[in-house]
Design a protein around this motif. Structure first.
Motif, PDB file in Angstrom:
ATOM      1  N   CYS A 271       0.826  -1.207   0.000  1.00 15.40           N
ATOM      2  CA  CYS A 271       0.000   0.000   0.000  1.00 15.40           C
ATOM      3  C   CYS A 271       0.861   1.258   0.000  1.00 15.40           C
ATOM      4  N   ALA A 272       0.282   2.313  -0.554  1.00 18.70           N
ATOM      5  CA  ALA A 272       0.895   3.637  -0.514  1.00 18.70           C
ATOM      6  C   ALA A 272      -0.227   4.654  -0.396  1.00 18.70           C
ATOM      7  N   SER A 273       0.056   5.774   0.277  1.00 21.47           N
ATOM      8  CA  SER A 273      -0.977   6.777   0.523  1.00 21.47           C
ATOM      9  C   SER A 273      -0.765   8.065  -0.261  1.00 21.47           C
ATOM     10  N   ASP A 274       0.314   8.152  -1.020  1.00 22.15           N
ATOM     11  CA  ASP A 274       0.565   9.340  -1.835  1.00 22.15           C
ATOM     12  C   ASP A 274       1.364   8.945  -3.069  1.00 22.15           C
ATOM     13  N   GLY A 275       1.458   9.879  -4.014  1.00 16.95           N
ATOM     14  CA  GLY A 275       2.092   9.568  -5.282  1.00 16.95           C
ATOM     15  C   GLY A 275       3.566   9.257  -5.181  1.00 16.95           C
ATOM     16  N   VAL A 276       4.279   9.987  -4.342  1.00 20.78           N
ATOM     17  CA  VAL A 276       5.722   9.783  -4.224  1.00 20.78           C
ATOM     18  C   VAL A 276       6.032   8.406  -3.649  1.00 20.78           C
ATOM     19  N   SER A 277       5.338   8.043  -2.569  1.00 18.42           N
ATOM     20  CA  SER A 277       5.581   6.723  -1.976  1.00 18.42           C
ATOM     21  C   SER A 277       5.100   5.606  -2.897  1.00 18.42           C
ATOM     22  N   ALA A 278       4.083   5.893  -3.724  1.00 14.18           N
ATOM     23  CA  ALA A 278       3.608   4.893  -4.683  1.00 14.18           C
ATOM     24  C   ALA A 278       4.709   4.535  -5.678  1.00 14.18           C
ATOM     25  N   LEU A 279       5.394   5.538  -6.196  1.00 17.63           N
ATOM     26  CA  LEU A 279       6.480   5.283  -7.146  1.00 17.63           C
ATOM     27  C   LEU A 279       7.633   4.552  -6.476  1.00 17.63           C
ATOM     28  N   ARG A 280       7.898   4.889  -5.231  1.00 20.74           N
ATOM     29  CA  ARG A 280       8.961   4.204  -4.493  1.00 20.74           C
ATOM     30  C   ARG A 280       8.600   2.733  -4.268  1.00 20.74           C
ATOM     31  N   GLU A 281       7.344   2.483  -3.866  1.00 24.01           N
ATOM     32  CA  GLU A 281       6.899   1.106  -3.652  1.00 24.01           C
ATOM     33  C   GLU A 281       6.913   0.318  -4.955  1.00 24.01           C
ATOM     34  N   PHE A 282       6.490   0.963  -6.032  1.00 15.79           N
ATOM     35  CA  PHE A 282       6.475   0.269  -7.321  1.00 15.79           C
ATOM     36  C   PHE A 282       7.879  -0.179  -7.709  1.00 15.79           C
ATOM     37  N   GLU A 283       8.842   0.694  -7.548  1.00 12.92           N
ATOM     38  CA  GLU A 283      10.221   0.364  -7.906  1.00 12.92           C
ATOM     39  C   GLU A 283      10.760  -0.760  -7.032  1.00 12.92           C
ATOM     40  N   PHE A 284      10.333  -0.785  -5.771  1.00 13.80           N
ATOM     41  CA  PHE A 284      10.866  -1.763  -4.819  1.00 13.80           C
ATOM     42  C   PHE A 284      10.250  -3.145  -5.007  1.00 13.80           C
ATOM     43  N   ILE A 285       8.908  -3.213  -5.173  1.00 12.56           N
ATOM     44  CA  ILE A 285       8.252  -4.526  -5.177  1.00 12.56           C
ATOM     45  C   ILE A 285       7.903  -5.040  -6.568  1.00 12.56           C
ATOM     46  N   ARG A 286       7.866  -4.160  -7.577  1.00 13.24           N
ATOM     47  CA  ARG A 286       7.484  -4.555  -8.936  1.00 13.24           C
ATOM     48  C   ARG A 286       6.185  -5.375  -8.923  1.00 13.24           C
ATOM     49  N   PRO A 287       5.055  -4.747  -8.600  1.00 13.91           N
ATOM     50  CA  PRO A 287       3.787  -5.479  -8.467  1.00 13.91           C
ATOM     51  C   PRO A 287       3.282  -6.008  -9.802  1.00 13.91           C
ATOM     52  N   ASP A 288       2.304  -6.906  -9.725  1.00 10.66           N
ATOM     53  CA  ASP A 288       1.675  -7.459 -10.918  1.00 10.66           C
ATOM     54  C   ASP A 288       0.533  -6.588 -11.422  1.00 10.66           C
ATOM     55  N   LEU A 289       0.007  -5.724 -10.543  1.00 10.49           N
ATOM     56  CA  LEU A 289      -1.074  -4.813 -10.919  1.00 10.49           C
ATOM     57  C   LEU A 289      -1.062  -3.636  -9.956  1.00 10.49           C
ATOM     58  N   VAL A 290      -1.428  -2.458 -10.466  1.00 12.47           N
ATOM     59  CA  VAL A 290      -1.502  -1.252  -9.638  1.00 12.47           C
ATOM     60  C   VAL A 290      -2.942  -0.762  -9.610  1.00 12.47           C
ATOM     61  N   LEU A 291      -3.480  -0.599  -8.407  1.00 15.94           N
ATOM     62  CA  LEU A 291      -4.818  -0.047  -8.190  1.00 15.94           C
ATOM     63  C   LEU A 291      -4.612   1.378  -7.692  1.00 15.94           C
ATOM     64  N   LEU A 292      -5.004   2.362  -8.499  1.00 19.23           N
ATOM     65  CA  LEU A 292      -4.499   3.723  -8.334  1.00 19.23           C
ATOM     66  C   LEU A 292      -5.622   4.753  -8.249  1.00 19.23           C
ATOM     67  N   ASP A 293      -5.661   5.491  -7.137  1.00 24.85           N
ATOM     68  CA  ASP A 293      -6.587   6.617  -7.015  1.00 24.85           C
ATOM     69  C   ASP A 293      -6.071   7.775  -7.867  1.00 24.85           C
ATOM     70  N   ILE A 294      -6.977   8.595  -8.372  1.00 25.83           N
ATOM     71  CA  ILE A 294      -6.556   9.728  -9.201  1.00 25.83           C
ATOM     72  C   ILE A 294      -6.113  10.909  -8.344  1.00 25.83           C
ATOM     73  N   GLN A 295      -6.922  11.248  -7.341  1.00 28.23           N
ATOM     74  CA  GLN A 295      -6.616  12.405  -6.499  1.00 28.23           C
ATOM     75  C   GLN A 295      -5.710  11.976  -5.353  1.00 28.23           C
TER      76      GLN A 295
ATOM     77  N   VAL B 109     -12.233  -6.721  -6.665  1.00 27.51           N
ATOM     78  CA  VAL B 109     -11.412  -7.935  -6.686  1.00 27.51           C
ATOM     79  C   VAL B 109     -11.635  -8.713  -7.981  1.00 27.51           C
ATOM     80  N   ALA B 110     -12.894  -8.819  -8.404  1.00 24.70           N
ATOM     81  CA  ALA B 110     -13.192  -9.538  -9.645  1.00 24.70           C
ATOM     82  C   ALA B 110     -12.540  -8.858 -10.842  1.00 24.70           C
ATOM     83  N   ARG B 111     -12.553  -7.531 -10.861  1.00 24.80           N
ATOM     84  CA  ARG B 111     -11.943  -6.800 -11.971  1.00 24.80           C
ATOM     85  C   ARG B 111     -10.418  -6.931 -11.933  1.00 24.80           C
ATOM     86  N   VAL B 112      -9.843  -6.951 -10.739  1.00 19.26           N
ATOM     87  CA  VAL B 112      -8.400  -7.174 -10.613  1.00 19.26           C
ATOM     88  C   VAL B 112      -8.031  -8.526 -11.213  1.00 19.26           C
ATOM     89  N   LYS B 113      -8.779  -9.560 -10.863  1.00 22.13           N
ATOM     90  CA  LYS B 113      -8.508 -10.897 -11.393  1.00 22.13           C
ATOM     91  C   LYS B 113      -8.653 -10.923 -12.912  1.00 22.13           C
TER      92      LYS B 113
END
Length: 243
Positions: free
Chosen positions: A35-59, A114-118
């Motif tokens: 999980c991440a609560s802001d855009g900067v930490s989201a990019l950091r988490e993405f680089e670190f864990i390389r997820p299979d899918l990103v569920l992303l709020d716009i605001q 969850v169904a849409r993620v799958k």
């Protein structure tokens, strides 16, 4: 092993209650969740864990979901799903234009999320690594210098001899049309076949993806040779078949 058991989802949401709700539902369904609560930490988490899918709020604070999407898409074809408030329709269209694959409007049913993620994971093979050691010896085909070349074994696409980076949904749309070259499909039909549900959402979803694909694949996107519009009917693929 089930799909969920080997997939990691990065949830980016600044609302603590919504983020926790999504996290719990995804874990309950067997996913690994970061999980991440802001855009900067989201990019950091993405680089670190390389997820299979990103569920992303716009605001988001720090960097908006649109900025996060753009930066992720510049380095990865991982599926990106936007979660948006109902008043953010234009932002959703812009997000799709930046390469997002899907979106869900708030308020939402977490079971549907969850169904849409799958569904997005099942239909998104492009970002999976190709492991030649798991295949028998094979001669690599020559990449043509003219036209579109699709190699479904490696999940790669070339335009005029150069590899093109497509989003997961763009790749799925291209392969679907290439497997049915010369057939005409309406935007609603393409939406239903590729997204896997009735096209009750904004039909511009397909139009945006076609527009982006033309920019990446066509020498002159305003006068396309491969993904052709058929006036009043829809779209037709005129390129080479898949390999």
């Amino acid at each position: 092993m089930e799909l969920a058991e080997r997939a990691t989802v990065l949830v980016v949401e600044d609302d603590n209650e919504i983020r926790e709700l999504l996290r719990l539902y995804l874990i309950k369904n067997g996913f690994n969740v970061a999980c991440a609560s802001d855009g900067v930490s989201a990019l950091r988490e993405f680089e670190f864990i390389r997820p299979d899918l990103v569920l992303l709020d716009i605001q988001l604070p720090g960097a908006s979901g649109l900025e996060v999407c753009e930066q992720i898409r510049s380095v990865s074809n991982v599926p990106i799903m936007f979660v948006s408030a109902r008043g953010e329709a234009e932002d959703v269209i812009r997000g799709l234009d930046l390469g997002a694959d899907d979106y869900i409007a708030k308020p939402f049913d977490p079971a549907i999320v969850v169904a849409r993620v799958k569904a997005n994971l099942r239909r998104a093979p492009i970002y999976r690594r190709y492991d030649p050691s798991s295949q028998g010896a094979r001669t690599e085909p020559a990449i043509p210098k003219d036209g579109i070349y699709i190699d479904t074994k490696k999940m790669t696409v070339y335009a005029d001899g150069h590899e093109v980076r497509l989003s997961a949904k763009e790749y799925q749309l291209l392969v679907f049309m290439a497997n049915r070259a010369k057939e005409v499909f309406s935007a609603s039909e393409l939406y239903e076949y590729v997204w896997g549900r009735d096209s009750n959402d904004d039909p511009r979803t397909v139009m945006v993806h076609i527009y982006n694909m033309r920019k990446k694949l066509e020498q002159n996107p305003t006068d396309p040779r491969y993904i052709v519009s058929v006036r009043g009917l829809g779209y037709r693929y005129e390129g080479a078949p898949v390999v």
